[in-house]
Enzyme design. Structure first.
Site, PDB file in Angstrom:
ATOM      1  N   GLU A 289     -13.473 -16.025 -37.442  1.00 11.09           N
ATOM      2  CA  GLU A 289     -14.442 -16.042 -36.349  1.00 11.09           C
ATOM      3  C   GLU A 289     -15.578 -16.995 -36.721  1.00 11.09           C
ATOM      4  O   GLU A 289     -16.010 -17.054 -37.874  1.00 11.09           O
ATOM      5  CB  GLU A 289     -14.984 -14.626 -36.156  1.00 11.09           C
ATOM      6  CG  GLU A 289     -16.084 -14.491 -35.116  1.00 11.09           C
ATOM      7  CD  GLU A 289     -16.738 -13.120 -35.164  1.00 11.09           C
ATOM      8  OE1 GLU A 289     -17.157 -12.640 -34.099  1.00 11.09           O
ATOM      9  OE2 GLU A 289     -16.820 -12.520 -36.260  1.00 11.09           O
ATOM     10  N   LYS A 354     -13.128 -12.793 -26.983  1.00 12.42           N
ATOM     11  CA  LYS A 354     -13.468 -11.463 -27.497  1.00 12.42           C
ATOM     12  C   LYS A 354     -13.840 -10.532 -26.351  1.00 12.42           C
ATOM     13  O   LYS A 354     -14.744 -10.807 -25.568  1.00 12.42           O
ATOM     14  CB  LYS A 354     -14.627 -11.588 -28.483  1.00 12.42           C
ATOM     15  CG  LYS A 354     -14.863 -10.374 -29.346  1.00 12.42           C
ATOM     16  CD  LYS A 354     -15.922 -10.702 -30.391  1.00 12.42           C
ATOM     17  CE  LYS A 354     -16.124  -9.573 -31.380  1.00 12.42           C
ATOM     18  NZ  LYS A 354     -17.144  -9.924 -32.395  1.00 12.42           N
ATOM     19  N   CYS A 404     -13.160  -9.431 -35.319  1.00  5.92           N
ATOM     20  CA  CYS A 404     -14.247  -8.773 -36.032  1.00  5.92           C
ATOM     21  C   CYS A 404     -14.559  -7.384 -35.475  1.00  5.92           C
ATOM     22  O   CYS A 404     -13.852  -6.419 -35.751  1.00  5.92           O
ATOM     23  CB  CYS A 404     -15.482  -9.675 -36.005  1.00  5.92           C
ATOM     24  SG  CYS A 404     -16.755  -9.224 -37.231  1.00  5.92           S
TER      25      CYS A 404
END
Length: 549
Positions: A289, A354, A404
């Site tokens: 990321e 995301k 994440c």
């Protein structure tokens, strides 16, 4: 003043053992997570907590207070790495808010302790309180869920049956069952000359412990065989690149070009090692990321750098990038936290935006309000949650991406696997945190690997990057804060575990059972009170241990 102090001392003196025990229970819960990673400490902590909450002198208000002490000790010890990012005050505030959920548990546990088989009721109420915590506020904060401290212990295989909620339930049931068993043995010892202990007093905790151990023993062989690579699943080689950053801290975003260059450089080193025969040729490469905080779709220089890396390695790269959102304005610099499949020939292709963005980090709810409270408010991002299947195609391999923060949430990884993911990728940016935070986050990936029977590749900007087998074992890992790459063969899995199919139903059943236990206890209490011919004052149960009222 002296009389007030005397009254306060009189109130505190008989209660301090339970208060200290509650604090110790919270510390033991924290010890099950990194950096200590003592999974059994959580079980011991729950034993201590169970004893505190079943004391006859512990009232509902006492349960609330002791639960809050447990939560405060737990989260203060679990989350100190946050203070290194935004200072001590937000760390203390977050711990204080998170402690409300163990407080709710303490209150509800006292409510249900009168029901038959209180260890079961306690375990169900624990799962109910955790469900509240992972749901509210602002989408929930699953960090600290009991199951994530069990990834190094024998209960982890249960994740394949019901995910994190079932592991939490099993750990709670084991801890509270042991507490009940210990209390029953103590009662027998105290009254051994007067009467024999009735078998039902130990039957319930004994059954609780046996059920947890038997369930674990039954599912373990299958999980272990999968992690050992048995079966006919196809194998592919996957590489994870950890480019590193010049230094830790919030200044990371000011070093965007250096970070991109580091990942390009490390990928070129991988390509050279492949040509020299020192590394196996990967089918695709995973970057972390924020490996390109410069929008490569808008910046020609960044695009050229990534193109050069992809051409050198000759396979697609999953590039973690920050991409300008169509709603971008000067006042609202909206962006997408994106993973782009970068083909060596065709360039950028499929992408995963995301879907679950982090409140107070990637975006700030109630920005105008919180800006008045903290100078850190303006550092929060303007990321917009994406939509999609959670799966991208890399060289013909369906890769499930949980970027994440997403890996903490049950629904994110499950959606990817349900949509066809055969291997999981967890690109993450830990450049603003420390080793403890990275180890704690790695535990989430270990549980997901077991939960969905998938090999999982974690690619961190500064570490810890790792390749995790479906039984939770780390097959390879990097050190923290160093440039490195991992090159490992994994198997592509297509079957779905019970947790993948029915995980939400398992959680719903546990939560509903916990709510039903609370409701049943309240109904019984109302009936008991209404059946009394006249109000009676409850006798003191222990002159040295007054009620928490």
């Amino acid at each position: 003043m002296a009389s007030r102090l005397a009254r306060a001392g009189g109130w505190f003196a008989p209660r301090w053992p339970r208060q200290l025990a509650a604090i110790a229970a919270g510390a033991l819960l924290s010890a099950s997570f990194a950096p200590l990673d003592r999974w059994w400490a959580a079980i011991v902590g729950l034993v201590v907590l169970g004893v505190v909450l079943t004391r006859p002198a512990t009232t509902k208000a006492g349960g609330l207070g002791y639960g809050y002490l447990v939560g405060l000790a737990f989260y203060l010890l679990l989350l100190p790495w946050i203070s290194g990012l935004v200072g001590a005050l937000p760390w203390l505030a977050l711990a204080a808010v998170c402690a409300l959920f163990p407080a709710v548990f303490g209150l509800l546990a006292v409510v249900v302790r009168g029901l038959p088989g209180w260890p079961v009721g306690f375990a169900l109420v624990w799962v109910l309180a955790e469900w509240l915590k992972v749901t509210i506020p602002f989408g929930g904060f699953p960090w600290g869920v009991l199951a994530f401290g069990q990834t190094g212990g024998p209960l982890l295989p249960l994740a394949q049956l019901g995910g994190a909620p079932l592991v939490s339930f099993a750990a709670a049931l084991l801890g509270f069952g042991l507490a009940a068993l210990g209390l029953a043995v103590l009662s027998w010892w105290e009254h051994r000359d007067a009467q024999q202990l009735a078998p039902p007093a130990v039957a319930v905790p004994g059954v609780c412990i046996v059920v947890v151990l038997m369930a674990t023993a039954l599912v373990y062989p299958q999980v272990r065989q999968s992690g050992a690579g048995s079966g006919d699943d196809a194998g592919v080689t996957v590489a994870a690149v950890q480019g590193n950053v010049p230094r830790l801290g919030l200044e990371f975003n000011a070093q965007r070009r250096a970070v991109l260059d580091n990942h390009v450089k490390e990928t070129l080193r991988l390509a050279e090692d492949v040509r020299a025969g020192r590394a196996a040729a990967p089918h695709f490469v995973i970057w972390p990321e924020n490996s390109s905080d410069i929008d490569p779709l808008a910046n020609a220089d960044a695009r050229d750098q990534i193109d050069s890396a992809a051409r050198a390695i000759g396979v697609p790269i999953l590039v973690g990038a920050v991409v300008t959102h169509p709603d971008w304005t000067t006042d609202n610099p909206a962006a997408s936290n994106t993973v782009i499949v970068w083909d060596p020939v065709d360039g950028p292709g499929q992408r995963h935006d995301k879907r679950i963005v982090q409140p107070f980090g990637e975006y700030l709810p109630w920005r105008g309000f919180f800006r008045l409270l903290s100078p850190y408010a303006d550092r929060a991002g303007y990321f917009v949650p994406g939509s999609g299947t959670g799966v991208v195609d890399a060289a013909g391999v369906p890769v499930g991406v949980a970027t994440c923060w997403e890996v903490i949430f049950d629904r994110a990884v499950r959606a990817s696997v349900r949509n066809g993911a055969q291997v999981l990728a967890v690109p993450t940016n830990n450049a603003t945190f420390d080793v403890t935070m990275s180890e704690q986050q790695l535990a989430f990936a270990r549980l997901r690997a077991v939960e969905h029977d998938r090999y999982t590749v974690v690619a961190g900007t500064t570490g810890i990057s790792a390749v995790i087998a479906p039984d939770g074992r780390e097959l390879a890992r990097t050190d923290f804060f160093e440039p490195a790459y991992l090159d490992a063969q994994v198997r592509l899995k297509t079957s779905q575990t019970p947790a993948t199919r029915w995980g939400p139903a398992v959680q719903l059943a546990l939560v509903a059972a916990g709510a039903a236990a609370v409701l049943a206890a309240l109904i019984l209490a109302i009936r008991h009170n209404s059946s009394s011919a006249r109000p009676t004052r409850r006798a003191e149960t222990d002159s040295e241990e007054p009620h928490d009222q």
